[in-house]
Design an enzyme around this catalytic site. Structure first.
Site, PDB file in Angstrom:
ATOM      1  N   LYS A 141       0.835  -1.183   0.000  1.00  0.00           N
ATOM      2  CA  LYS A 141       0.000   0.000   0.000  1.00  0.00           C
ATOM      3  C   LYS A 141       0.878   1.245   0.000  1.00  0.00           C
ATOM      4  O   LYS A 141       2.025   1.131   0.429  1.00  0.00           O
ATOM      5  CB  LYS A 141      -0.936   0.001   1.203  1.00  0.00           C
ATOM      6  CG  LYS A 141      -0.211   0.318   2.536  1.00  0.00           C
ATOM      7  CD  LYS A 141      -1.176   0.474   3.650  1.00  0.00           C
ATOM      8  CE  LYS A 141      -1.299   1.876   4.129  1.00  0.00           C
ATOM      9  NZ  LYS A 141      -0.194   2.435   4.897  1.00  0.00           N
ATOM     10  N   GLU A 209      -1.672   4.080  18.139  1.00  0.00           N
ATOM     11  CA  GLU A 209      -0.209   4.114  18.110  1.00  0.00           C
ATOM     12  C   GLU A 209       0.304   5.264  18.958  1.00  0.00           C
ATOM     13  O   GLU A 209      -0.288   6.352  18.948  1.00  0.00           O
ATOM     14  CB  GLU A 209       0.287   4.314  16.684  1.00  0.00           C
ATOM     15  CG  GLU A 209       0.032   3.135  15.782  1.00  0.00           C
ATOM     16  CD  GLU A 209       0.519   3.440  14.382  1.00  0.00           C
ATOM     17  OE1 GLU A 209       1.682   3.149  14.107  1.00  0.00           O
ATOM     18  OE2 GLU A 209      -0.264   3.991  13.595  1.00  0.00           O
ATOM     19  N   HIS A 233      -6.001  -1.335   6.709  1.00  0.00           N
ATOM     20  CA  HIS A 233      -5.887  -2.235   7.861  1.00  0.00           C
ATOM     21  C   HIS A 233      -7.214  -2.430   8.624  1.00  0.00           C
ATOM     22  O   HIS A 233      -7.613  -3.555   8.910  1.00  0.00           O
ATOM     23  CB  HIS A 233      -4.823  -1.728   8.841  1.00  0.00           C
ATOM     24  CG  HIS A 233      -3.493  -1.446   8.196  1.00  0.00           C
ATOM     25  ND1 HIS A 233      -2.954  -2.250   7.222  1.00  0.00           N
ATOM     26  CD2 HIS A 233      -2.582  -0.449   8.382  1.00  0.00           C
ATOM     27  CE1 HIS A 233      -1.767  -1.762   6.845  1.00  0.00           C
ATOM     28  NE2 HIS A 233      -1.534  -0.667   7.535  1.00  0.00           N
TER      29      HIS A 233
HETATM   30  C1  BG6 Z   1       1.328   1.456   8.151  1.00  0.00           C
HETATM   31  C2  BG6 Z   1       0.985   2.920   8.251  1.00  0.00           C
HETATM   32  O1  BG6 Z   1       0.627   0.858   7.097  1.00  0.00           O
HETATM   33  O2  BG6 Z   1       0.985   0.802   9.361  1.00  0.00           O
HETATM   34  C3  BG6 Z   1       1.710   3.558   9.409  1.00  0.00           C
HETATM   35  O3  BG6 Z   1       1.348   3.579   7.046  1.00  0.00           O
HETATM   36  C4  BG6 Z   1       1.442   2.777  10.679  1.00  0.00           C
HETATM   37  O4  BG6 Z   1       1.302   4.908   9.584  1.00  0.00           O
HETATM   38  C5  BG6 Z   1       1.693   1.294  10.492  1.00  0.00           C
HETATM   39  O5  BG6 Z   1       2.289   3.311  11.686  1.00  0.00           O
HETATM   40  C6  BG6 Z   1       1.218   0.501  11.706  1.00  0.00           C
HETATM   41  O6  BG6 Z   1       1.611  -0.840  11.582  1.00  0.00           O
HETATM   42  P1  BG6 Z   1       1.831  -1.752  12.849  1.00  0.00           P
HETATM   43  O7  BG6 Z   1       2.159  -3.098  12.297  1.00  0.00           O
HETATM   44  O8  BG6 Z   1       2.949  -1.145  13.638  1.00  0.00           O
HETATM   45  O9  BG6 Z   1       0.552  -1.735  13.631  1.00  0.00           O
END
Ligand code: BG6
Length: 482
Positions: A141, A209, A233
């Site tokens: 993506k 996050e 996601h």
């Molecule tokens: C990415 C986003 O797809 O996923 C980011 O572009 C985000 O902004 C990240 O921080 C989060 O992934 P994970 O696996 O750390 O939850």
């Protein structure tokens, strides 16, 4: 199986050092990489393969800490590598790529590059006759930034690759615990039989996050949290929670069921957007015990008046038989108090309670995708006492996947995804229709926000979004789990 050549464009980029090469290394360490796999790393620097590998080892070590390769492991891993130093935006340089290919083997092209290079790379590969054998392509993506641009990317891919050869990554699908959702739902009869509007009051999906936008201001400001996290996601998580049982674990079956859910999502339009969507943007506050600047004071800020959302909460509905009347509350943000991805299934109260007032405490299933991966189920039981005949208490059944796992560590998403792409299994990759239908829904929501002037409300870094995000759910007599 025919031998596989994995050709990685963008091999010196951040994603490659942070995720891709460590994942391949872990597979090698676990003896899961085919012995004859050849990895061709392509990046701009014109250096020898040894120099590239020395640099790579240093960078990987930085990210892998205690899991970094030992000398002998590194020697074993390095044997897979060759390196092409070339500017891959220029078609003239593809002769060197062509030379590494072998038409009797499978070529798996991995584009770890900015999306603007997807089309030029595909065009160059085709023009320079690099696509003559059995070729597959893997890409990340964002596949576009709206429905029209995602169609454009998909059209370009379709010129050169059949849908069966296109592996679109949503790394959430590679997470072990996300796949566990399938097991939880479809390998447990009692859960599956209680999985509908008769039993479930509502669903919450929260993805939070602690980090901010991590030096990506100009990219992030163009997309915001809806396009960066919800379109992909959260949409995938929602689909896995809501979809009907697929006929099998084949990619087609799973994709068909997911697409039906995206298509059944109720449109959020000008009439409903004010009550269904809350946007937020973080101001200065705290993250992991340290003071942090607000979004508009982050390094690289180019638009001091930007209204881009770093937080969004949405009340969604899946308009089908199974989910009629069950709201899905989605919430995701940067700079919230904790890194967490969890799904809450809130069951309804019992239709008739024989235990007296205040004891009708509905069950709640908490699916913790990260961190502390596992499942919690709250249940009522009788308090062990003679003083009262029937007094109820709430217990939690807690299944911790890390403790239950027969492996020392939970593999990273990219390990699963590489393994599947190498083995030609598309079930954890996203199909074209899912992506485009998801963009259709998001585009409409974005347009409705614009028409109703839904602005991003400020929230302090270190909090769970603006207070209106609480109201979004509280006005329905419910509350967020955390
Ligand atoms: C990415 C986003 O797809 O996923 C980011 O572009 C985000 O902004 C990240 O921080 C989060 O992934 P994970 O696996 O750390 O939850």
């Amino acid at each position: 199986m025919t031998g596989v050549d994995l050709i990685i464009f963008g091999a010196s980029g951040d994603l490659s050092a942070r995720k891709l090469f460590p994942a391949l290394f872990q597979l090698d360490r676990a003896e899961l990489l085919p012995d004859d796999l050849r990895i061709t790393a392509i990046a701009r620097d014109k250096v020898a393969v040894d120099v590239f590998l020395d640099g790579l080892r240093l960078r990987m070590g930085h990210y892998m800490g205690g899991e970094a390769p030992t000398d002998s492991e590194w020697r074993h891993y390095s044997r897979h590598f060759q390196y092409v130093g070339a500017d891959f935006s220029d078609g003239k340089n593809y002769g060197a790529v062509r030379e590494t290919l072998d038409d009797t083997r499978i070529s798996l092209f991995y584009l770890a590059t900015p999306p603007s290079l997807f089309a030029p790379i595909c065009n160059n590969l085709a023009e320079q006759t690099c696509l003559t054998g059995d070729c597959r392509i893997v890409l990340e993506k964002p596949i576009g930034e709206c429905l029209d641009s995602s169609k454009e990317v998909n059209e370009t891919l379709a010129k050169y690759f059949s849908e069966r050869s296109i592996y679109r990554i949503d790394h959430y699908l590679g997470k072990e615990t996300v796949q566990n959702l399938l097991a939880l739902r479809f390998a447990n009869r009692f859960i599956n039989s209680q999985w509908d509007a008769n039993c479930i009051d509502h669903v919450q999906i929260s993805v939070g996050e602690v980090v901010g936008i991590e030096g990506r201001w100009s990219y992030y400001d163009r997309v915001g949290q809806l396009r960066d996290m919800v379109q992909n996601h959260l949409m995938q998580l929602l689909c896995l929670v809501a979809m009907e049982p697929p006929n099998s674990l084949e990619a087609e079956s799973i994709r068909d069921e997911k697409v039906k859910i995206v298509k059944a999502l109720r449109r959020i339009d000008v009439n409903t957007v004010s009550e269904c969507v809350v946007k937020g943007q973080y101001t200065q506050g705290w993250a992991a015990g340290a003071a942090v600047p607000g979004y508009l004071d982050e390094a690289g800020c180019e638009q001091p008046q930007s209204d881009t959302e770093t937080f969004i909460a949405i009340k969604a509905h899946v308009d089908n038989w199974r989910w009629a009347g069950v709201p899905f509350y989605l919430r995701t943000g940067k700079r919230v108090p904790e890194k967490v991805t969890e799904i809450i299934i809130q069951y309804k109260e019992l239709p008739h309670n024989i235990f007296g007032d205040g004891t009708n405490i509905p069950n709640k299933l908490i699916i913790r995708l990260q961190p502390r991966e596992g499942i919690e189920l709250t249940m009522a039981s009788k308090r062990q006492t003679l003083r009262e005949k029937f007094s109820l208490q709430n217990h939690t059944l807690d299944l911790d996947f890390r403790e239950a796992a027969d492996m020392q560590r939970i593999p990273d998403a990219y390990e699963r995804l590489f393994l599947d792409a190498i083995n030609g299994d598309q079930s954890l990759f996203v199909g074209r229709e899912e992506i485009e239908e998801s963009w259709r829904w998001c585009d409409e929501l974005i347009a409705a926000c614009g028409q109703q002037n839904i602005a991003s409300k400020p929230y302090h870094a270190g909090s769970w979004g603006p207070s209106t995000a609480e109201l979004l759910i509280e006005k329905d007599g419910r509350s967020w789990h955390v």
